[in-house]
Design an enzyme around this catalytic site. Structure first.
Site, mmCIF file in Angstrom:
data_model
loop_
_atom_site.group_PDB
_atom_site.id
_atom_site.type_symbol
_atom_site.label_atom_id
_atom_site.label_comp_id
_atom_site.label_asym_id
_atom_site.label_seq_id
_atom_site.Cartn_x
_atom_site.Cartn_y
_atom_site.Cartn_z
ATOM 1 N N ASP A 176 0.893 -0.998 0.092
ATOM 2 C CA ASP A 176 -0.018 -0.017 0.011
ATOM 3 C C ASP A 176 0.770 1.208 0.145
ATOM 4 O O ASP A 176 2.105 1.286 0.420
ATOM 5 C CB ASP A 176 -0.931 0.175 1.133
ATOM 6 C CG ASP A 176 -0.279 0.500 2.510
ATOM 7 O OD1 ASP A 176 -0.285 1.342 2.904
ATOM 8 O OD2 ASP A 176 0.503 -0.747 3.137
ATOM 9 N N GLY A 319 7.567 0.020 4.604
ATOM 10 C CA GLY A 319 6.137 -0.099 3.985
ATOM 11 C C GLY A 319 6.321 -0.159 2.303
ATOM 12 O O GLY A 319 7.343 -0.592 1.791
ATOM 13 N N GLU A 320 5.180 0.124 1.795
ATOM 14 C CA GLU A 320 5.104 0.286 0.212
ATOM 15 C C GLU A 320 5.506 -0.833 -0.484
ATOM 16 O O GLU A 320 5.739 -0.704 -1.458
ATOM 17 C CB GLU A 320 5.981 1.411 -0.109
ATOM 18 C CG GLU A 320 5.958 2.673 0.518
ATOM 19 C CD GLU A 320 6.719 3.797 0.274
ATOM 20 O OE1 GLU A 320 7.418 3.526 -0.868
ATOM 21 O OE2 GLU A 320 7.026 4.648 0.684
ATOM 22 N N GLY A 321 5.221 -1.958 0.229
ATOM 23 C CA GLY A 321 5.289 -3.484 -0.349
ATOM 24 C C GLY A 321 7.159 -3.698 -0.426
ATOM 25 O O GLY A 321 7.394 -4.773 -0.912
#
Length: 371
Positions: A176, A319-321
């Site tokens: 996300d 985060g962010e994959g």
């Protein structure tokens, strides 16, 4: 729409194929157990693919759902409210960690705008064309989405999953891009696990100081009061304290399981959506892997509830994959080893019989064997 309908649509990975994969693993030249968790990953992939030996993971894809969250206005994030479009632009320009790794691993990156709070002209049409709404409501005092927007977001995630499965994607790295998303995710986890706000409140991907942590904890506490009365309905729960990106990711996870497409989860947002999806379809987690430990307490709670053990623990909190993408080579290595290691050569009856040496009779050999 009723998410409980997915319970009848989702089947577990093929148990018979998994047993065949286990039997094949026993015959490989490397002793069983010597490859550690790679053995388990190889058998899991075989069952998911319904193939022995397992097929290589050749068409993975990173899919990131993006949105802004109104609760970020309370200064609960390390980033300013309404700046998710900057994260998206960095990823599109190849200047974010997930973009660098995707380029290095030659994995296509897809970004889906579910609810970014910016003018559509700031981002490519291919990103913004799916947008459900601009931002979400402040979940501590109002609903994140309307009922209609929630259903639209879930259907968006389902449609993206179908598009990926139809295009031949054989594994998805799910992440996300959001500001305030970990606050909504922690609220969902606390509500579904029956815990207090302080137990699930982390410091987010960008990191926050103690004062911001206290503001975040208070926001989750207030949102929890609004979430508990609607726990019996997953869609209403997502509408009350979720967001467009979380609802879309929940739909994506459920439809991916229907389409037998494995998914690697990244951080707390993906874990929260997976927990909502598990509530609707208890077999669905069998199609997911937890990529990494994000350091968020809510993620640990959610993964423990789903019995998912993270593949990596490198302290990656961005985060962010990113952490899930780091786990992809490990999954690909497991597939390669399971498929390409040769089997042991069977010992024949002739090879098992010892021939007498020159000047030695058969009786002598028998005596030596007996001793």
């Amino acid at each position: 729409m009723n998410l409980d309908d997915f319970s009848d649509l989702i089947e577990r990975p093929d148990g018979g194929v998994r047993r065949d994969a286990e039997e094949r693993r026993e015959r490989l030249i490397v002793p069983p157990g010597a490859l550690g968790r790679l053995d388990e990953l190889g058998k899991w992939l075989s069952a998911a693919q319904q193939s022995v030996p397992v097929k290589a993971v050749e068409q993975p894809r990173v899919v990131l759902f993006a949105a802004d969250h109104g609760v970020a206005e309370l200064d609960v994030s390390g980033r300013a409210a309404g700046t998710t479009h900057e994260l998206v632009r960095a990823a599109l320009d190849g200047a974010s960690p997930v973009a660098v790794l995707a380029r290095r691993f030659a994995v296509p990156l897809r970004i889906v705008d579910a609810g970014i709070d910016c003018d559509p002209e700031l981002l490519p049409e291919s990103v913004v064309r799916h947008r459900v709404r601009r931002g979400s409501g402040r979940i501590d005092i109002e609903d994140a989405l309307t009922a209609e927007e929630t259903e639209q977001a879930v259907r968006l995630g389902m449609a993206i999953a179908d598009e990926e499965a139809d295009s031949g994607t054989d594994l998805v790295v799910l992440g996300d891009l959001s500001v305030g998303g970990t606050t909504a995710a922690a609220t969902l986890v606390a509500a579904l696990c029956g815990t207090d706000a302080s137990v699930v409140t982390g410091r987010g991907g960008a990191g926050i100081d103690d004062l911001a942590w206290m503001r975040k904890c208070a926001a989750i506490r207030d949102a929890l009061r609004r979430a508990r009365p609607v726990l019996g309905d997953q869609l209403e729960l997502l509408a009350t304290v979720g967001g467009a990106d979380l609802a879309a990711m929940t739909g994506f996870l459920l439809q991916s399981a229907v389409r037998r497409m494995p998914v690697i989860l990244d951080g707390v947002v993906g874990a929260a959506c997976a927990l909502v999806a598990q509530r609707a379809a208890f077999r669905a987690p069998d199609w997911w892997l937890a990529g990494q430990v994000s350091g968020e307490p809510a993620q640990s709670k959610a993964l423990d509830r789903m019995a998912l053990t993270p593949l990596l623990d490198h302290g990656v909190t961005v985060g962010e994959g990113t952490g899930a993408l780091l786990a992809l080579p490990l999954v690909q290595a497991a597939a390669a080893l399971a498929a390409e290691l040769p089997e042991r050569t069977p010992v024949t009856a002739d090879e098992d019989t010892e021939e007498p040496a020159e000047g030695q009779d058969a009786d002598d050999v028998k005596v030596l064997d007996a001793t």
